[in-house]
Design a protein around this motif. Structure first.
Motif, mmCIF file in Angstrom:
data_model
loop_
_atom_site.group_PDB
_atom_site.id
_atom_site.type_symbol
_atom_site.label_atom_id
_atom_site.label_comp_id
_atom_site.label_asym_id
_atom_site.label_seq_id
_atom_site.Cartn_x
_atom_site.Cartn_y
_atom_site.Cartn_z
ATOM 1 N N TYR A 1 0.841 -1.203 0.000
ATOM 2 C CA TYR A 1 0.000 0.000 0.000
ATOM 3 C C TYR A 1 0.873 1.250 0.000
ATOM 4 N N GLU A 2 1.910 1.270 0.858
ATOM 5 C CA GLU A 2 2.774 2.438 0.957
ATOM 6 C C GLU A 2 3.607 2.642 -0.312
ATOM 7 N N VAL A 3 4.023 1.568 -0.950
ATOM 8 C CA VAL A 3 4.755 1.683 -2.216
ATOM 9 C C VAL A 3 3.830 2.212 -3.305
ATOM 10 N N THR A 4 2.586 1.760 -3.332
ATOM 11 C CA THR A 4 1.630 2.222 -4.338
ATOM 12 C C THR A 4 1.412 3.721 -4.243
ATOM 13 N N LEU A 5 1.335 4.239 -3.028
ATOM 14 C CA LEU A 5 1.089 5.669 -2.825
ATOM 15 C C LEU A 5 2.373 6.479 -2.734
ATOM 16 N N ALA A 6 3.523 5.866 -2.979
ATOM 17 C CA ALA A 6 4.830 6.521 -2.952
ATOM 18 C C ALA A 6 5.174 7.062 -1.571
ATOM 19 N N ILE A 7 4.713 6.413 -0.530
ATOM 20 C CA ILE A 7 5.089 6.771 0.834
ATOM 21 C C ILE A 7 6.445 6.145 1.145
ATOM 22 N N THR A 8 6.629 4.920 0.684
ATOM 23 C CA THR A 8 7.873 4.174 0.887
ATOM 24 C C THR A 8 8.546 3.947 -0.460
ATOM 25 N N SER A 9 9.851 3.998 -0.474
ATOM 26 C CA SER A 9 10.596 3.733 -1.704
ATOM 27 C C SER A 9 10.545 2.242 -2.021
ATOM 28 N N PRO A 10 10.380 1.886 -3.281
ATOM 29 C CA PRO A 10 10.396 0.476 -3.651
ATOM 30 C C PRO A 10 11.755 -0.176 -3.389
ATOM 31 N N ALA A 11 12.815 0.605 -3.369
ATOM 32 C CA ALA A 11 14.154 0.053 -3.130
ATOM 33 C C ALA A 11 14.312 -0.438 -1.694
ATOM 34 N N ASP A 12 13.466 0.028 -0.780
ATOM 35 C CA ASP A 12 13.556 -0.367 0.630
ATOM 36 C C ASP A 12 12.741 -1.611 0.961
ATOM 37 N N THR A 13 12.222 -2.303 -0.028
ATOM 38 C CA THR A 13 11.379 -3.478 0.217
ATOM 39 C C THR A 13 12.186 -4.758 0.064
ATOM 40 N N ALA A 14 11.573 -5.871 0.439
ATOM 41 C CA ALA A 14 12.240 -7.174 0.353
ATOM 42 C C ALA A 14 12.496 -7.590 -1.091
ATOM 43 N N ILE A 15 11.568 -7.271 -1.987
ATOM 44 C CA ILE A 15 11.710 -7.615 -3.416
ATOM 45 C C ILE A 15 11.552 -6.321 -4.212
ATOM 46 N N PRO A 16 12.637 -5.558 -4.379
ATOM 47 C CA PRO A 16 12.514 -4.241 -5.010
ATOM 48 C C PRO A 16 12.077 -4.271 -6.468
ATOM 49 N N VAL A 17 12.431 -5.307 -7.208
ATOM 50 C CA VAL A 17 12.064 -5.353 -8.630
ATOM 51 C C VAL A 17 10.543 -5.348 -8.796
ATOM 52 N N LEU A 18 9.869 -6.197 -8.055
ATOM 53 C CA LEU A 18 8.411 -6.266 -8.131
ATOM 54 C C LEU A 18 7.780 -4.991 -7.576
ATOM 55 N N ALA A 19 8.385 -4.436 -6.531
ATOM 56 C CA ALA A 19 7.852 -3.213 -5.932
ATOM 57 C C ALA A 19 7.983 -2.019 -6.875
ATOM 58 N N TRP A 20 9.026 -2.003 -7.718
ATOM 59 C CA TRP A 20 9.158 -0.904 -8.681
ATOM 60 C C TRP A 20 8.006 -0.917 -9.682
ATOM 61 N N PHE A 21 7.616 -2.091 -10.132
ATOM 62 C CA PHE A 21 6.470 -2.173 -11.048
ATOM 63 C C PHE A 21 5.207 -1.638 -10.378
ATOM 64 N N LEU A 22 5.008 -1.990 -9.110
ATOM 65 C CA LEU A 22 3.843 -1.498 -8.370
ATOM 66 C C LEU A 22 3.915 0.011 -8.181
ATOM 67 N N SER A 23 5.091 0.527 -7.905
ATOM 68 C CA SER A 23 5.264 1.962 -7.710
ATOM 69 C C SER A 23 4.936 2.735 -8.997
ATOM 70 N N VAL A 24 5.456 2.264 -10.111
ATOM 71 C CA VAL A 24 5.186 2.923 -11.396
ATOM 72 C C VAL A 24 3.703 2.833 -11.736
ATOM 73 N N ALA A 25 3.095 1.688 -11.491
ATOM 74 C CA ALA A 25 1.656 1.537 -11.743
ATOM 75 C C ALA A 25 0.855 2.495 -10.865
ATOM 76 N N GLY A 26 1.263 2.653 -9.618
ATOM 77 C CA GLY A 26 0.576 3.592 -8.727
ATOM 78 C C GLY A 26 0.721 5.026 -9.194
ATOM 79 N N TRP A 27 1.904 5.381 -9.686
ATOM 80 C CA TRP A 27 2.129 6.730 -10.190
ATOM 81 C C TRP A 27 1.303 6.992 -11.447
ATOM 82 N N LEU A 28 1.096 5.985 -12.258
ATOM 83 C CA LEU A 28 0.332 6.163 -13.494
ATOM 84 C C LEU A 28 -1.168 6.037 -13.278
ATOM 85 N N LEU A 29 -1.566 5.145 -12.393
ATOM 86 C CA LEU A 29 -2.991 4.847 -12.241
ATOM 87 C C LEU A 29 -3.785 5.981 -11.597
#
Length: 139
Positions: free
Chosen positions: A68-96
């Protein structure tokens, strides 16, 4: 004792329609819708399903709160356990989010303009071309 058809003629009911045929018929019937309803079924639903699948995958792998926090750009995707998958979610959140807000606002403005217009756009454009022809100008 064999079961008879409701019509009493002993004709068996037709076979069930195959799933592929039902889906094709449903897809072709979408053309009966116009405007937002057509867009929602043909574009909006697939986008929402893809985003939902991405969010669920991230939720299961990195945690629901972090997804949820990665989707809303509260947390950086690089700080997660699986950053590659989190980056896709972050970009989707920024676009959606901007796309959804922009689509809703555009639809509302378009409806407001259309409901207040007394003459059709084709009629207005036709008048402009006729007045140019009278003046002898060309575009």
């Amino acid at each position: 004792m064999a079961q008879s058809a409701p019509s009493g003629f002993g004709v068996p009911p037709p076979p069930r329609e195959r799933l592929l045929h039902r889906l094709r018929r449903w897809r072709l019937s979408l053309s009966a819708h116009h405007g937002v309803r057509y867009w929602t079924w043909t574009r909006g639903l697939p986008i929402l399903l893809a985003f939902g699948a991405l969010f669920v995958a991230n939720g299961l792998l990195i945690g629901w709160r972090e997804a949820y926090e990665v989707t809303l750009a509260i947390t950086s995707p690089a700080d997660t356990a699986i950053p590659v998958l989190a980056w896709f979610l972050s970009v989707a959140g920024w676009l959606l989010a901007p796309a959804a807000v922009g689509a809703i606002a555009g639809f509302m403005v378009s409806n407001a303009i259309t409901s207040r217009r007394t003459r059709s756009i084709e009629e207005l454009l036709g008048q402009g071309e006729r007045s140019r022809d009278r003046e002898g100008g060309s575009a």
